[in-house]
Structures are given as structure tokens and as C-alpha cells.
Design a protein around this motif. Structure first.
Motif, PDB file in Angstrom:
ATOM      1  N   VAL A   1       0.829  -1.346  -0.290  1.00 48.32           N
ATOM      2  CA  VAL A   1       0.157   0.137  -0.152  1.00 48.32           C
ATOM      3  C   VAL A   1       0.735   1.241   0.015  1.00 48.32           C
ATOM      4  O   VAL A   1       0.661   1.705  -0.372  1.00 48.32           O
ATOM      5  N   LEU A   2       2.549   0.941   0.021  1.00 49.72           N
ATOM      6  CA  LEU A   2       3.141   2.408   0.587  1.00 49.72           C
ATOM      7  C   LEU A   2       3.149   3.319  -0.565  1.00 49.72           C
ATOM      8  O   LEU A   2       2.555   4.823  -0.717  1.00 49.72           O
ATOM      9  N   PRO A   3       3.207   2.593  -2.043  1.00 43.07           N
ATOM     10  CA  PRO A   3       3.049   3.488  -2.881  1.00 43.07           C
ATOM     11  C   PRO A   3       1.209   4.394  -3.753  1.00 43.07           C
ATOM     12  O   PRO A   3       1.893   5.843  -3.791  1.00 43.07           O
ATOM     13  N   ASP A   4       0.112   3.572  -2.766  1.00 44.75           N
ATOM     14  CA  ASP A   4      -0.742   4.237  -3.076  1.00 44.75           C
ATOM     15  C   ASP A   4      -0.706   5.984  -2.114  1.00 44.75           C
ATOM     16  O   ASP A   4      -1.743   6.839  -2.012  1.00 44.75           O
ATOM     17  N   LEU A   5      -0.170   6.071  -0.915  1.00 38.49           N
ATOM     18  CA  LEU A   5      -0.437   6.628  -0.011  1.00 38.49           C
ATOM     19  C   LEU A   5      -0.365   8.627  -1.066  1.00 38.49           C
ATOM     20  O   LEU A   5      -0.773   9.097  -0.954  1.00 38.49           O
ATOM     21  N   ALA A   6       1.216   8.607  -1.776  1.00 38.02           N
ATOM     22  CA  ALA A   6       0.537   9.632  -2.737  1.00 38.02           C
ATOM     23  C   ALA A   6      -0.681  10.293  -3.947  1.00 38.02           C
ATOM     24  O   ALA A   6      -1.298  10.889  -4.184  1.00 38.02           O
ATOM     25  N   ALA A   7      -0.672   8.612  -3.768  1.00 36.64           N
ATOM     26  CA  ALA A   7      -2.312   8.462  -5.541  1.00 36.64           C
ATOM     27  C   ALA A   7      -3.606   9.376  -4.669  1.00 36.64           C
ATOM     28  O   ALA A   7      -3.979  10.300  -5.057  1.00 36.64           O
ATOM     29  N   VAL A   8      -3.686   8.475  -2.888  1.00 37.70           N
ATOM     30  CA  VAL A   8      -4.561   9.377  -2.435  1.00 37.70           C
ATOM     31  C   VAL A   8      -4.636  10.341  -1.471  1.00 37.70           C
ATOM     32  O   VAL A   8      -5.639  10.923  -2.170  1.00 37.70           O
ATOM     33  N   ALA A   9      -3.263  11.060  -1.509  1.00 39.09           N
ATOM     34  CA  ALA A   9      -3.755  12.488  -1.804  1.00 39.09           C
ATOM     35  C   ALA A   9      -3.455  13.435  -2.736  1.00 39.09           C
ATOM     36  O   ALA A   9      -4.607  14.715  -2.546  1.00 39.09           O
ATOM     37  N   ARG A  10      -3.426  12.477  -4.072  1.00 38.41           N
ATOM     38  CA  ARG A  10      -3.413  13.675  -4.784  1.00 38.41           C
ATOM     39  C   ARG A  10      -4.466  13.136  -5.316  1.00 38.41           C
ATOM     40  O   ARG A  10      -4.859  14.602  -6.238  1.00 38.41           O
ATOM     41  N   SER A  11      -5.557  12.314  -5.339  1.00 36.90           N
ATOM     42  CA  SER A  11      -6.684  12.158  -5.732  1.00 36.90           C
ATOM     43  C   SER A  11      -7.891  13.475  -4.632  1.00 36.90           C
ATOM     44  O   SER A  11      -8.203  13.721  -5.333  1.00 36.90           O
ATOM     45  N   LEU A  12      -7.885  13.062  -3.462  1.00 34.61           N
ATOM     46  CA  LEU A  12      -8.446  14.242  -2.876  1.00 34.61           C
ATOM     47  C   LEU A  12      -7.932  15.845  -2.656  1.00 34.61           C
ATOM     48  O   LEU A  12      -8.559  16.594  -3.448  1.00 34.61           O
ATOM     49  N   GLY A  13      -6.656  15.609  -3.394  1.00 29.48           N
ATOM     50  CA  GLY A  13      -6.185  17.412  -3.097  1.00 29.48           C
ATOM     51  C   GLY A  13      -6.767  17.438  -4.846  1.00 29.48           C
ATOM     52  O   GLY A  13      -6.324  19.076  -4.687  1.00 29.48           O
ATOM     53  N   PHE A  14      -6.799  16.870  -5.512  1.00 30.48           N
ATOM     54  CA  PHE A  14      -6.748  17.706  -7.294  1.00 30.48           C
ATOM     55  C   PHE A  14      -8.331  18.047  -6.453  1.00 30.48           C
ATOM     56  O   PHE A  14      -8.942  19.015  -6.947  1.00 30.48           O
ATOM     57  N   ARG A  15      -9.085  17.188  -6.094  1.00 28.06           N
ATOM     58  CA  ARG A  15     -10.833  17.565  -5.803  1.00 28.06           C
ATOM     59  C   ARG A  15     -10.767  18.868  -5.216  1.00 28.06           C
ATOM     60  O   ARG A  15     -11.863  19.417  -5.031  1.00 28.06           O
ATOM     61  N   TYR A  16      -9.786  18.803  -4.138  1.00 27.80           N
ATOM     62  CA  TYR A  16     -10.578  20.174  -2.964  1.00 27.80           C
ATOM     63  C   TYR A  16      -9.330  20.651  -3.015  1.00 27.80           C
ATOM     64  O   TYR A  16      -7.871  20.784  -1.935  1.00 27.80           O
ATOM     65  N   PRO A  17      -8.526  21.243  -3.990  1.00 27.34           N
ATOM     66  CA  PRO A  17      -6.773  21.871  -3.810  1.00 27.34           C
ATOM     67  C   PRO A  17      -6.985  22.694  -2.862  1.00 27.34           C
ATOM     68  O   PRO A  17      -5.637  23.310  -2.515  1.00 27.34           O
ATOM     69  N   ASP A  18      -8.105  24.123  -1.957  1.00 33.30           N
ATOM     70  CA  ASP A  18      -7.590  24.587  -1.594  1.00 33.30           C
ATOM     71  C   ASP A  18      -7.855  24.025   0.152  1.00 33.30           C
ATOM     72  O   ASP A  18      -7.884  25.319   1.107  1.00 33.30           O
ATOM     73  N   ALA A  19      -8.139  22.713   0.044  1.00 35.03           N
ATOM     74  CA  ALA A  19      -8.629  22.634   1.873  1.00 35.03           C
ATOM     75  C   ALA A  19      -6.790  22.002   2.459  1.00 35.03           C
ATOM     76  O   ALA A  19      -7.127  21.978   3.356  1.00 35.03           O
ATOM     77  N   GLY A  20      -5.398  22.076   1.484  1.00 38.21           N
ATOM     78  CA  GLY A  20      -4.622  21.376   1.977  1.00 38.21           C
ATOM     79  C   GLY A  20      -4.427  20.476   3.138  1.00 38.21           C
ATOM     80  O   GLY A  20      -3.010  20.296   3.744  1.00 38.21           O
ATOM     81  N   LEU A  21      -4.829  19.411   2.110  1.00 36.75           N
ATOM     82  CA  LEU A  21      -4.828  17.731   2.770  1.00 36.75           C
ATOM     83  C   LEU A  21      -2.495  17.795   2.414  1.00 36.75           C
ATOM     84  O   LEU A  21      -2.371  17.945   1.550  1.00 36.75           O
ATOM     85  N   ALA A  22      -2.358  16.956   3.839  1.00 37.18           N
ATOM     86  CA  ALA A  22      -1.192  16.685   3.577  1.00 37.18           C
ATOM     87  C   ALA A  22      -1.372  15.836   4.936  1.00 37.18           C
ATOM     88  O   ALA A  22      -1.782  15.823   5.589  1.00 37.18           O
ATOM     89  N   CYS A  23      -0.120  14.499   4.095  1.00 36.79           N
ATOM     90  CA  CYS A  23      -0.761  12.877   4.723  1.00 36.79           C
ATOM     91  C   CYS A  23       1.029  13.027   4.743  1.00 36.79           C
ATOM     92  O   CYS A  23       1.808  12.559   4.103  1.00 36.79           O
ATOM     93  N   VAL A  24       1.908  12.247   6.340  1.00 34.24           N
ATOM     94  CA  VAL A  24       2.829  12.142   6.686  1.00 34.24           C
ATOM     95  C   VAL A  24       3.165  10.252   7.472  1.00 34.24           C
ATOM     96  O   VAL A  24       1.812   9.930   8.427  1.00 34.24           O
ATOM     97  N   ALA A  25       3.679   9.125   6.912  1.00 38.82           N
ATOM     98  CA  ALA A  25       3.818   8.255   7.426  1.00 38.82           C
ATOM     99  C   ALA A  25       5.069   8.003   8.117  1.00 38.82           C
ATOM    100  O   ALA A  25       6.486   8.063   7.708  1.00 38.82           O
ATOM    101  N   GLY A  26       5.053   7.339   8.752  1.00 38.37           N
ATOM    102  CA  GLY A  26       5.529   7.301   9.374  1.00 38.37           C
ATOM    103  C   GLY A  26       6.161   5.352   9.754  1.00 38.37           C
ATOM    104  O   GLY A  26       5.294   5.195  10.619  1.00 38.37           O
ATOM    105  N   PHE A  27       7.273   5.734   9.878  1.00 42.42           N
ATOM    106  CA  PHE A  27       7.707   3.586  10.745  1.00 42.42           C
ATOM    107  C   PHE A  27       8.349   3.713  12.460  1.00 42.42           C
ATOM    108  O   PHE A  27       9.561   4.373  12.738  1.00 42.42           O
ATOM    109  N   GLY A  28       7.975   2.755  13.154  1.00 44.61           N
ATOM    110  CA  GLY A  28       9.086   2.328  14.401  1.00 44.61           C
ATOM    111  C   GLY A  28       9.710   1.632  14.523  1.00 44.61           C
ATOM    112  O   GLY A  28      10.036   1.276  13.250  1.00 44.61           O
ATOM    113  N   SER A  29      10.688   1.634  15.289  1.00 46.41           N
ATOM    114  CA  SER A  29      11.674   0.840  15.208  1.00 46.41           C
ATOM    115  C   SER A  29      11.458  -0.728  14.612  1.00 46.41           C
ATOM    116  O   SER A  29      12.215  -1.308  14.103  1.00 46.41           O
TER     117      SER A  29
END
Length: 320
Positions: free
Chosen positions: A40-68
């Protein structure tokens, strides 16, 4: 006019503008769920782009991090050199627990529904591979205040200084563009806090409440929040980037602050926490802890975006 020099690495939106809403999800990877997470990792940016394109003024930003421990289960090769479990801290009066966390999803936008929509799409793809162990819905409160009534985030660096504080630089080329992340959930005792006078509250924080003016250093109490969270090394102040958000539930009677700190060097964040819980000099502990209790604590590394688009191979089978 010459074109701007392109960014040499593709970074996740760690240094993003403040938004009206945020959703913090901490999850653990279930046994056997590693492949689903990697897929699913390559889909993270795609999902954000899809929503961000439809709602460009909403400032959608998503960060993923991983534990040790999750890093070693998901990726082969080198690992971030400073990625380690959250260091539990037991002070004379207060405790910073270390709680489970394999994956952090930090989703923010000016619309809470977009945070929810991004998470819903991603978690649907993950299925049962990840179990959410903490879910916190944050909101902007009045003029960027926390529920204690003070403006939160005033001391954050901005511009290039923010990037320098939060993003790993070229001195670590393997993980340049990433960021070390620490999260904690704090629950406030608002009854006790609101019983204090404004002047007493200001002494605890080290800043005026109404107009948000920091006290001069020689007027700050040694155990004030600002005194213990100021880290100076070799004459220079060390910064991190905080993206804290208030949260609350009237049904559960829980009100607090979700603390999230991004740093190029997690040692800066950890030193702040040691000062808060274990004390420094004349300050035995951060006085804010007498009114705010840490109930979670997890550490992560958020790699650069192109790492997520094309992650390294999975680890090979371990020798029995």
C-alpha cells in the motif's frame, strides 16, 4: 529569471502549513501483515493527490512514519541510524510511558472530512494488516490556542530554519529528506488548571496568556515549560517543528493536547523530554506536567516520499 534549483530529494509534507483539522493514527502491524503494508505504500501519495486535486484549497497533507521494530520487518538494507523505540522516562513525580506503535499516519487538512476520507481509503486497502491502537482527532482551537488557553506553536521555526530543524540533511545521504518523529498524547486536568490565577498559569508556561509574549530569560521560572524546553548547544538554540493539536471528548471527559515533534536529530526532542520529566538544574520537572499527564509515547521515522513510492526489498527470512 533563472528557474529555481529543484529539491534534490522528494520529502513528505513534514513542514506543512497549520490546518484546521488533523487525524493522528498509530497502528501496529499484525503478524503476517507486512506484505499488505508494503503493497500500500506507493498508494499513499496517489490517495492524497486524488483528494487534493478535487479539493485544492483544503491543504491536505499526509505523513507516514515507521517504528523501530516495524522497520526491520518491512525493509531490508540500511535503517535510519537514530531510529529507536520511544525512551520511557520515570521522574520523581511524573512518568512518560512508551507505548506500542509500528506505523504513524499524520493527516491534516482544513476539512476534517478529508482527513477521514484519506484514512478510510488507506485503511480499506490495508484490511486487517494493521490494528489501530490510538486514534486522535485534533482541531484548531480559537486563535491557535491549546485547551489550557495559551497559544501553541509560537516558537516553531519557519521557512528554511524549519526545514533545517525537521528534515535530515545531506550529512546522512541514505536518509536525506526524512524526519524523526515523536508523538505523545497528554490529558489535561482542566479543573485544577483553571483553579490557578492567570498569573500562576503564566509562570507555569513562561509566557503571557492574553497577548502571547515570552518572558525574558531572567524572569522565567526554572521549572517553567519554556525554560525546560529550550535546548542550547555551543551557543546555538536547537529547534524542532511541532504540529500539536488540541482534542477532546465530553462523553469520555478527556481533553488534551496531541504532541507531535519532527526533528532532523531525535536527540533534541528526547533532551526536551528528559528536561521535562527528569528536570534540569533548579527545575525538578516541567510544572505543566502537574496538570498534563502523558498517556502514550512512540517514536517513528518518516522517510522521504520517493522511498514510499519504491521501497527497498523486504527482509529475507531470518535464520532459525
Amino acid at each position: 529569471m533563472p528557474d529555481p534549483v529543484p529539491d534534490p530529494v522528494s520529502v513528505q509534507p513534514v513542514v506543512a502549513p497549520v490546518t484546521s483539522a488533523a487525524l493522528f493514527l498509530v497502528g501496529t502491524v499484525e503478524p503476517g501483515g507486512e506484505k499488505a503494508v508494503r503493497d500500500v505504500l506507493p498508494d499513499l501519495a496517489a490517495v492524497a493527490r486524488s483528494l487534493g486535486f478535487r479539493y485544492p484549497d483544503a491543504g491536505l497533507a499526509c505523513v507516514a512514519g515507521f517504528g523501530s521494530s516495524a522497520w526491520d520487518r518491512l525493509f531490508s538494507g540500511k535503517r535510519p541510524p537514530h531510529l529507536r523505540p520511544f525512551p520511557e522516562l520515570r521522574g520523581p513525580r511524573h512518568h512518560a510511558p512508551s507505548t506500542p506503535g509500528d506505523i504513524l499516519l499524520h493527516i491534516r487538512a482544513d476539512r476534517a472530512d478529508l482527513c477521514f476520507a484519506w484514512a478510510a481509503q488507506l485503511l480499506d486497502k490495508l484490511g486487517g494488516a494493521v490494528r489501530i491502537v490510538d486514534e486522535t482527532h485534533g482541531f484548531r482551537y480559537l486563535d491557535h490556542r491549546d485547551l489550557l488557553g495559551f497559544v501553541d506553536g509560537t516558537a516553531n521555526p519557519v521557512g528554511g530554519a524549519a526545514r533545517e530543524a525537521a528534515i535530515v540533511g545531506a550529512d546522512d545521504p541514505d536518509f536525506e529528506g526524512g524526519s524523526y518523529v515523536v508523538v505523545q498524547k497528554y490529558l489535561h486536568d482542566l479543573t485544577s488548571w483553571n483553579a490557578l490565577t492567570v498569573e500562576e498559569q503564566e509562570r507555569v508556561i513562561g509566557r503571557t496568556k492574553l497577548d502571547d509574549v515570552e518572558f525574558p530569560d531572567d524572569e522565567k521560572a526554572a521549572d517553567s515549560h519554556l525554560a525546560l524546553n529550550t535546548i542550547v548547544e555551543n551557543g546555538a538554540e536547537r529547534d524542532i517543528v511541532r504540529a500539536n493539536m488540541p482534542f477532546g471528548s465530553f462523553e469520555q471527559g478527556e481533553f488534551g493536547t496531541y504532541y507531535i515533534g519532527y526533528a532532523a536529530d531525535p536527540g533534541v526532542t528526547e533532551q526536551m523530554l528528559r528536561n521535562m520529566f527528569l528536570g534540569k538544574g533548579a527545575g525538578s520537572h516541567d510544572r505543566i506536567l502537574d496538570f498534563s499527564t502523558a498517556v502514550t509515547g512512540s517514536s517513528f521515522f518518516a522517510p522521504r516520499a520517493d522511498f514510499l513510492d519504491s521501497p527497498p526489498p523486504p527482509p529475507g527470512p531470518r535464520a532459525g
